[in-house]
Structure formats: C-alpha cells, structure tokens
Write a protein that holds these residues in place. Structure first.
Motif, short mmCIF file in Angstrom:
data_model
loop_
_atom_site.label_atom_id
_atom_site.label_comp_id
_atom_site.label_asym_id
_atom_site.label_seq_id
_atom_site.Cartn_x
_atom_site.Cartn_y
_atom_site.Cartn_z
N GLY A 1 38.86 -7.97 26.50
CA GLY A 1 39.02 -8.76 25.53
C GLY A 1 39.96 -10.05 26.02
N SER A 2 40.91 -10.27 25.67
CA SER A 2 41.84 -11.50 26.39
C SER A 2 42.39 -11.27 27.62
CB SER A 2 43.07 -11.87 25.20
OG SER A 2 42.05 -12.26 23.99
N LEU B 1 34.99 -19.63 17.60
CA LEU B 1 34.75 -19.50 19.01
C LEU B 1 35.84 -19.46 20.07
CD1 LEU B 1 31.97 -22.29 19.60
CD2 LEU B 1 31.64 -19.58 20.09
N TYR B 2 36.04 -18.49 20.82
CA TYR B 2 36.99 -18.18 21.79
C TYR B 2 36.67 -17.87 23.16
CZ TYR B 2 41.14 -15.69 24.19
OH TYR B 2 42.19 -15.57 25.09
N HIS B 3 37.00 -18.70 24.24
CA HIS B 3 36.48 -18.36 25.66
C HIS B 3 37.59 -17.45 26.08
CE1 HIS B 3 34.23 -20.33 29.26
NE2 HIS B 3 34.36 -18.90 29.31
N GLY C 1 43.35 -15.80 21.14
CA GLY C 1 42.31 -15.73 20.09
C GLY C 1 42.86 -15.48 18.77
N ARG C 2 43.88 -14.70 18.67
CA ARG C 2 44.44 -14.31 17.46
C ARG C 2 45.06 -15.67 16.64
NH1 ARG C 2 45.11 -9.71 20.01
NH2 ARG C 2 44.89 -7.74 18.88
N ILE C 3 45.84 -16.21 17.30
CA ILE C 3 46.39 -17.72 16.77
C ILE C 3 44.96 -18.36 16.15
CG2 ILE C 3 47.51 -19.83 16.97
CD1 ILE C 3 49.32 -17.62 16.97
N MET C 4 43.96 -18.72 17.01
CA MET C 4 42.99 -19.42 16.30
C MET C 4 42.10 -18.70 15.28
SD MET C 4 41.28 -20.38 20.42
CE MET C 4 40.12 -21.16 19.77
#
Length: 422
Positions: A159-160, A321-323, A291-294
């Motif tokens: 994940g992150s 979209l999250y890198h 990614g959660r904030i996004m």
C-alpha cells in the motif's frame, strides 16, 4: 412446542456458524462488481430458518430504538439507488444493504439471554483463535519460504508503506485493514469475556498475546483502534478498583489513537500526485498528503456534485490517482465510513450514518463496569472503536462482522436493561 424449540435452536446454530465463517473473506465470487463470500450462503440458510422460527413462535422479533436509525439509513440508500446513474448496480447494492441491516435485527432476536450471548461471543473468539493460528503458520512460512504460493493469499500488499522484506498479514481477509478491524473487536471481546469469567485465565493470556501479535503484522492504521479501546477498557478497570488514576489510561488510549490517525494522513514520501505540500516551519521539508487525505477530498467533491443523491449507491465515492511508493493506484473508496456513505448517497446518507454514530457514542460508552457489566461495557467500547474511530480511516460500512457486533451490543444492552427492570 418441540418444533418451536428446534427451529429456534437451529436458527441460533446457523447464526453461530455464520458468525464463525465471517473470517473467510477469501475466496470471493464477483457478481455485478460486488463480492460474495461463503458466509453469504450461510446467511440465506440461517435467515430462512429464523423466519421459520418467527412463524412458529420459537423466536420473537424484538424492537430496539436504534432500528429507527437503521430505517433512516436504508431510506437514504434507497433514495440514492432510485436516482443513481446506474440504477441496476445500485439496486443490487441496495439488496446488499438490506442484508447487512438485517443482521443486528436477527442477532437481537436470537440472543435472548446471557447464555446465548456467551455462546456467540465464544464463537467469535474461536474464529479469532483460528486467525492467530493462521498468522503463526504464515509467519513461519514467510521465514522459511518467503516465495511460497500460499503466502500470496496470506500476505497483503504494501500500500502506502515502503516496500521491504517484511510480511504484512491479511490471512483469510480481503485486506490487512479489514483483518485489523476484526482483531480490534476480538480484543475487546476477549477482555470482556475474561472479566465476566467466561474465559479461563490461561486461555485469555494466550489469546490476548496472539491477537496483539497478529494485529501488529497487519501494519494498519487500525492499530490505533487497539490502543484507543485498550486505554478506555483499562480506565474502566481502574475505576472499578477505586484507583484515582483512571484518566491516565484513557489519555494514553486517546493520544495513541490520535497519533495513528495523524500518521494515516501523511504520505511516507513526497509523490507526484500530491495536490499540495505542507511546508514544515524552520525546516526545508515538505509533507505530502496521504492517499487517504486525497480520497477524502475526492469524496467531498462527489458529494458537492450532487448533495441530494450522491454519486450513486455502490458506484464508488471517488476516482483518485495516487502514486504509492510501489505503484500508481486508482482509489475509488473514500477510506472513511462517513465520507464514503456521504459521497455515494448524498447528504441524506451522511446525516443518517452520523446520527447512528452519535447515538452509539452517547449510549455505547459505559460509565462503569458495575453499572453496565463487563460484557455490555466491552461490547460498547468495541462498537465505539470499530464504528467510529476506525471508521475515520476505513470504509467498513459493508463489513458483515461490524453489523453482527452492533447486534451483539444491542442484545447485551437489552439484557442489562431487563435485569434493571426486575
């Protein structure tokens, strides 16, 4: 008379089997974009037997004031489904919502006394113990053969998190966060069962250690839920013993929960999909949103686009979209139970789930073990942790075990109220 009793016993057995089977979220069958697991087939059988028990008079349908909120929640889901851009998909999801909301109703009907409650909680703890054995086997296998095919099922992606030579467990669950969510509930059930004398000391110590070790290897933000709930439980125990230091454990639990919540908001490294950077004062350092904030921001955009109906029940809260450190991801889940419901169903759904959270926050938190009893107190804290705290960093509104937990809490609450009324 005998047929009534047999129908009731069969329904209770079916509920126990269903509850135990909830840990097996793999393998899954895809149906119009929705995931079906083995427990869903057991539910249909149990539900049919329960209806038979109701018809014969072996079981009775018991009303609880919380059910008004369930009806309001379902109405909000139906409103979104009717006006959805994809009515067919949303209607299928609406049937799934009806299934989930029937779980606390069925549990309350079939758990009539402490014996029923004890048996179902032991079933839950038995499933938790099985998870611990799976975790032990997976960790040993990872140390021996890290490339073994069975680990493709037991391990979850990073994940992150930064990629590395360490295991992240999901076991038989869909993902590591869902496993941690389940284990946080199991922790409170174990603590409450031991305090009530339903779990021997040796078994409790082994199970407690197994839960904590297994949860640790999920590497999930939900670990904050174990600290949060553990702190509240410790404060209750100290209050019961007459200690003046009850605020200490509660403060530690709240602080630990906030620390994990904050960590879930920060990306481990700056990424090119970040919509903004937070610059740390007096340091040449930029912090990127996680990614959660996004997804939270994306869900709010979906909600603003159609406040009355949302983006459509079951159609996803966002498309962000999250890198991540390992790969580019398209995130469609809000990673927040309240924003996920709000984005899909609009303000009606958001209001409904916030009202449920407010009711639970008011009723579930026990003031003392003496007044509420250890089982009702433990289940109340478990609900607070699983529904409200962990709901801030995960969309668990479709977790079947969450709705069973709510039913267990309502049943325990009804048992305590009936005792007081006598």
């Amino acid at each position: 008379m005998a047929m009534r009793a047999r129908a009731m016993a069969a329904a209770q057995t079916g509920l126990a089997l269903f509850t135990f089977s909830l840990i097996f979220m793999q393998p899954q069958i895809q149906f119009h974009g929705f995931k079906i697991i083995a427990a869903d087939g057991l539910f249909l059988i149990t539900f049919a037997i329960w209806l038979l028990a109701l018809a014969l008079g072996g079981a009775r349908l018991r009303w609880h004031p919380f059910f008004w909120l369930l009806l309001l929640y379902f109405a909000a889901m139906a409103n979104s489904a009717i006006f959805s851009p994809d009515v067919r998909t949303s209607m299928i999801k609406l049937l799934g919502t009806l299934y989930l909301l029937s779980l606390p109703v069925m549990v309350l009907s079939l758990v009539e006394n402490e014996d029923d409650l004890r048996r179902l909680m032991r079933t839950w703890l038995g499933a938790t113990a099985l998870l611990a054995l799976m975790a032990l086997a997976s960790l040993v296998l990872f140390a021996w053969r890290p490339d073994h095919p069975l680990l493709d099922i037991a391990l979850f992606g990073f994940g992150s998190l930064p990629e590395g030579p360490y295991p992240r467990l999901r076991l038989s669950f869909e993902n590591a966060n869902m496993l941690c969510h389940y284990l946080s509930i199991g922790l409170l059930l174990a603590l409450a069962s031991r305090q009530a004398g339903w779990l021997p000391a040796a078994s409790f110590r082994i199970l407690l250690l197994a839960i904590l070790v297994t949860a640790l290897f999920t590497l999930s933000p939900g670990l904050g839920g174990l600290i949060f709930c553990g702190g509240l439980w410790a404060a209750l125990l100290l209050r019961q013993s007459g200690s003046r230091w009850t605020k200490g454990p509660a403060a530690v639990g709240i602080a630990g929960g906030l620390a994990f919540l904050l960590a879930a908001m920060i990306a481990p490294q700056v990424h090119d999909t970040a919509p903004f950077l937070i610059h740390v004062p007096f340091a040449d350092v930029g912090i990127a949103p996680s990614g959660r904030i996004m997804t939270w921001l994306g869900a709010l955009d979906t909600l603003r686009a159609d406040p009355l109906h949302g983006g459509g029940l079951g159609l996803g809260a966002t498309s962000t979209l999250y890198h991540a450190p390992t790969r580019m991801q398209v995130l469609t889940d809000a990673h927040n139970i309240f924003l996920n419901v709000g984005a899909e169903t609009g303000l009606p759904g958001l209001v409904a789930i916030l009202l449920m959270a407010a009711w639970l926050a008011k009723v579930a938190m026990p003031s003392s073990l003496e007044a509420f009893g250890p089982v009702r107190a433990g289940l109340g804290i478990a609900v607070l942790g699983a529904f409200i705290y962990q709901g801030l960093t995960g969309s668990f509104e479709d977790a079947r075990h969450l709705w069973v937990l709510i039913g267990l809490f309502l049943a325990a609450d009804a048992i305590v109220r009936n005792k007081r009324a006598r």
